[in-house]
Motif scaffolding. Structure first.
Motif, PDB file in Angstrom:
ATOM      1  N   ALA A 184       0.410  -1.306  -0.146  1.00 23.80           N
ATOM      2  CA  ALA A 184       0.193  -0.294   0.160  1.00 23.80           C
ATOM      3  C   ALA A 184       0.900   1.123  -0.264  1.00 23.80           C
ATOM      4  O   ALA A 184       0.278   2.286   0.113  1.00 23.80           O
ATOM      5  N   LEU A 185       2.043   1.129  -0.024  1.00 27.75           N
ATOM      6  CA  LEU A 185       3.260   2.523   0.055  1.00 27.75           C
ATOM      7  C   LEU A 185       4.304   2.854  -1.400  1.00 27.75           C
ATOM      8  O   LEU A 185       3.700   1.865  -2.669  1.00 27.75           O
ATOM      9  N   ASP A 186       4.190   3.599  -1.432  1.00 23.60           N
ATOM     10  CA  ASP A 186       4.886   4.194  -2.724  1.00 23.60           C
ATOM     11  C   ASP A 186       6.595   3.372  -2.934  1.00 23.60           C
ATOM     12  O   ASP A 186       6.279   3.361  -1.931  1.00 23.60           O
ATOM     13  N   THR A 187       7.120   3.951  -3.837  1.00 25.07           N
ATOM     14  CA  THR A 187       8.039   3.216  -3.947  1.00 25.07           C
ATOM     15  C   THR A 187       8.967   3.328  -3.350  1.00 25.07           C
ATOM     16  O   THR A 187       9.939   2.565  -3.547  1.00 25.07           O
ATOM     17  N   ARG A 188       9.017   4.188  -2.918  1.00 23.40           N
ATOM     18  CA  ARG A 188      10.796   4.716  -1.966  1.00 23.40           C
ATOM     19  C   ARG A 188      10.044   4.422  -0.130  1.00 23.40           C
ATOM     20  O   ARG A 188      11.220   3.941  -0.128  1.00 23.40           O
ATOM     21  N   THR A 189       8.836   4.387  -0.106  1.00 21.27           N
ATOM     22  CA  THR A 189       8.614   4.166   1.295  1.00 21.27           C
ATOM     23  C   THR A 189       8.180   2.559   1.196  1.00 21.27           C
ATOM     24  O   THR A 189       9.090   2.271   2.334  1.00 21.27           O
ATOM     25  N   GLY A 190       8.101   1.926   0.534  1.00 24.87           N
ATOM     26  CA  GLY A 190       8.314   0.570   0.227  1.00 24.87           C
ATOM     27  C   GLY A 190       9.812   0.178   0.739  1.00 24.87           C
ATOM     28  O   GLY A 190       9.456  -0.824   1.103  1.00 24.87           O
ATOM     29  N   ARG A 191      10.540   0.655  -0.078  1.00 28.74           N
ATOM     30  CA  ARG A 191      11.947   0.520   0.195  1.00 28.74           C
ATOM     31  C   ARG A 191      12.288   0.226   1.361  1.00 28.74           C
ATOM     32  O   ARG A 191      13.205   0.012   2.242  1.00 28.74           O
ATOM     33  N   ASP A 192      11.676   1.336   2.025  1.00 25.08           N
ATOM     34  CA  ASP A 192      12.494   2.292   3.187  1.00 25.08           C
ATOM     35  C   ASP A 192      11.820   1.081   4.315  1.00 25.08           C
ATOM     36  O   ASP A 192      12.607   0.852   4.906  1.00 25.08           O
ATOM     37  N   THR A 193      10.396   0.954   4.311  1.00 23.48           N
ATOM     38  CA  THR A 193      10.102  -0.204   4.866  1.00 23.48           C
ATOM     39  C   THR A 193      10.247  -1.466   4.786  1.00 23.48           C
ATOM     40  O   THR A 193      10.680  -2.184   5.750  1.00 23.48           O
ATOM     41  N   MET A 194      10.920  -1.752   3.792  1.00 18.54           N
ATOM     42  CA  MET A 194      11.624  -3.479   3.738  1.00 18.54           C
ATOM     43  C   MET A 194      12.983  -3.434   4.022  1.00 18.54           C
ATOM     44  O   MET A 194      13.457  -4.096   5.474  1.00 18.54           O
ATOM     45  N   ASP A 195      13.890  -1.795   3.973  1.00 16.90           N
ATOM     46  CA  ASP A 195      14.512  -1.915   4.749  1.00 16.90           C
ATOM     47  C   ASP A 195      14.617  -2.406   6.519  1.00 16.90           C
ATOM     48  O   ASP A 195      15.741  -2.413   7.136  1.00 16.90           O
ATOM     49  N   ALA A 196      13.795  -1.098   6.530  1.00 20.80           N
ATOM     50  CA  ALA A 196      13.350  -1.232   8.485  1.00 20.80           C
ATOM     51  C   ALA A 196      12.290  -2.727   8.572  1.00 20.80           C
ATOM     52  O   ALA A 196      13.464  -2.889   9.826  1.00 20.80           O
ATOM     53  N   LEU A 197      12.207  -3.477   8.271  1.00 20.14           N
ATOM     54  CA  LEU A 197      12.194  -4.766   8.850  1.00 20.14           C
ATOM     55  C   LEU A 197      12.638  -5.180   8.116  1.00 20.14           C
ATOM     56  O   LEU A 197      13.218  -6.235   9.285  1.00 20.14           O
ATOM     57  N   LEU A 198      13.586  -6.261   7.467  1.00 21.60           N
ATOM     58  CA  LEU A 198      15.214  -6.495   7.130  1.00 21.60           C
ATOM     59  C   LEU A 198      16.026  -6.363   8.357  1.00 21.60           C
ATOM     60  O   LEU A 198      16.346  -7.001   9.246  1.00 21.60           O
ATOM     61  N   GLY A 199      16.077  -4.999   8.793  1.00 24.32           N
ATOM     62  CA  GLY A 199      17.218  -4.189   9.496  1.00 24.32           C
ATOM     63  C   GLY A 199      16.282  -4.427  10.999  1.00 24.32           C
ATOM     64  O   GLY A 199      17.886  -5.327  12.327  1.00 24.32           O
ATOM     65  N   ALA A 200      15.143  -4.448  11.528  1.00 26.59           N
ATOM     66  CA  ALA A 200      14.740  -5.008  12.612  1.00 26.59           C
ATOM     67  C   ALA A 200      14.733  -6.796  12.771  1.00 26.59           C
ATOM     68  O   ALA A 200      15.510  -6.935  13.777  1.00 26.59           O
TER      69      ALA A 200
END
Ligand SMILES: Nc1ncnc2c1ncn2[C@@H]1O[C@H](COP(=O)(O)OP(=O)(O)OP(=O)(O)O)[C@@H](O)[C@H]1O
Ligand SMILES: [Mg+2]
Length: 239
Positions: A184-200
């Motif tokens: 449900a997110l735009d590309t940029r926010t989607g990437r950041d969210t993915m990074d946050a998920l993988l990092g956490a």
């Protein structure tokens, strides 16, 4: 329930996988959603499940997480079968061993960010103060300091997904399941969210199973498993 090796993921690869599916079959009438899937997910490992719409990605995730019962096959958590457990035990496992992130957060609208993130711990019987404390810690790590008291309606889409990530991780699960977490997110926010998920998840040593049909997003996940017509597609990924 954690295998003794999860403290140092990747160090003892001879240990049982964090999660495994063996010859999983799930049928809806004549339609095979899963037609015999084998998959191993190691402790701390991140795996992207990719494939076209209707290929069986969500079915696989739900069967592995015990949300859906397979018609046949086995699911093993740290080497122990969980597919035969009754609903009470399975829902207990979902609360303690697993964390979930869905497409649009599924946060409780009436609760604050910190209450949402604390919810799985509260449901598992943790003391309120301790649960909220740990929730705030995770919100801070995910860049949400200052937003702890905001309700979901007072957060951006990306922020809400980070609350969902905090909620999925705060009770220290061994496996996180994410179904189109950035859908449900735009590309940029989607990437950041993915990074946050993988990092956490990496920080905590949790394994992550992420369903996505976005190949670009899947590229940021170390391992990709492709699925087509309910089977692992060995040409399309590295199963
Ligand atoms: N509750 C259900 N009843 C009947 N058929 C179902 C049900 N759930 C899934 N299916 C069918 O099983 C197959 C796999 O569905 P699944 O939801 O796992 O696909 P998916 O890969 O997650 O697709 P998408 O990318 O669109 O989310 C599809 O053919 C679908 O129509
Ligand atoms: Mg799906």
């Amino acid at each position: 329930m954690h295998p003794q090796t999860t403290d140092r993921p990747g160090q003892l690869t001879a240990a049982a996988p964090a999660l495994a599916g063996r010859n999983l079959v799930k049928r809806y009438g004549a339609q095979y959603a899963l037609a015999g899937v084998d998959i191993d997910i190691q402790p701390g490992e991140a795996v992207a499940i990719v494939g076209p719409s209707g290929s069986g990605k969500t079915s696989l995730l739900h069967v592995l997480a015990g949300i859906l019962k397979a018609d046949s096959g086995e699911v093993l958590l740290a080497g122990r079968r969980i597919d035969q457990l009754g609903e009470t035990k399975r829902s207990e496992l979902r609360r303690t061993e697993f964390g979930f992130v869905f497409q649009s957060g599924m946060l409780v609208a009436e609760l604050s960010a910190e209450e949402n993130a604390a919810l799985p711990m509260l449901l598992a019987g943790a003391a309120r103060g301790e649960a909220l404390g740990r929730a705030r810690e995770w919100l801070g790590r995910l860049g949400l300091s200052g937003k702890e008291r905001n309700r979901p309606g007072e957060l951006s889409g990306g922020e809400a997904q980070r609350v969902a990530i905090a909620r999925a991780l705060a009770h220290r699960p061994s496996v996180i399941f994410a179904d189109e977490p950035t859908g449900a997110l735009d590309t940029r926010t989607g990437r950041d969210t993915m990074d946050a998920l993988l990092g956490a998840a990496g920080e905590h040593g949790a394994a992550v199973v992420i369903v996505t049909h976005d190949r670009d997003l899947a590229d940021s996940v170390p391992r990709t498993v492709a699925i087509r017509d309910g089977r692992i597609d060995t040409a399309g990924g590295t199963a």
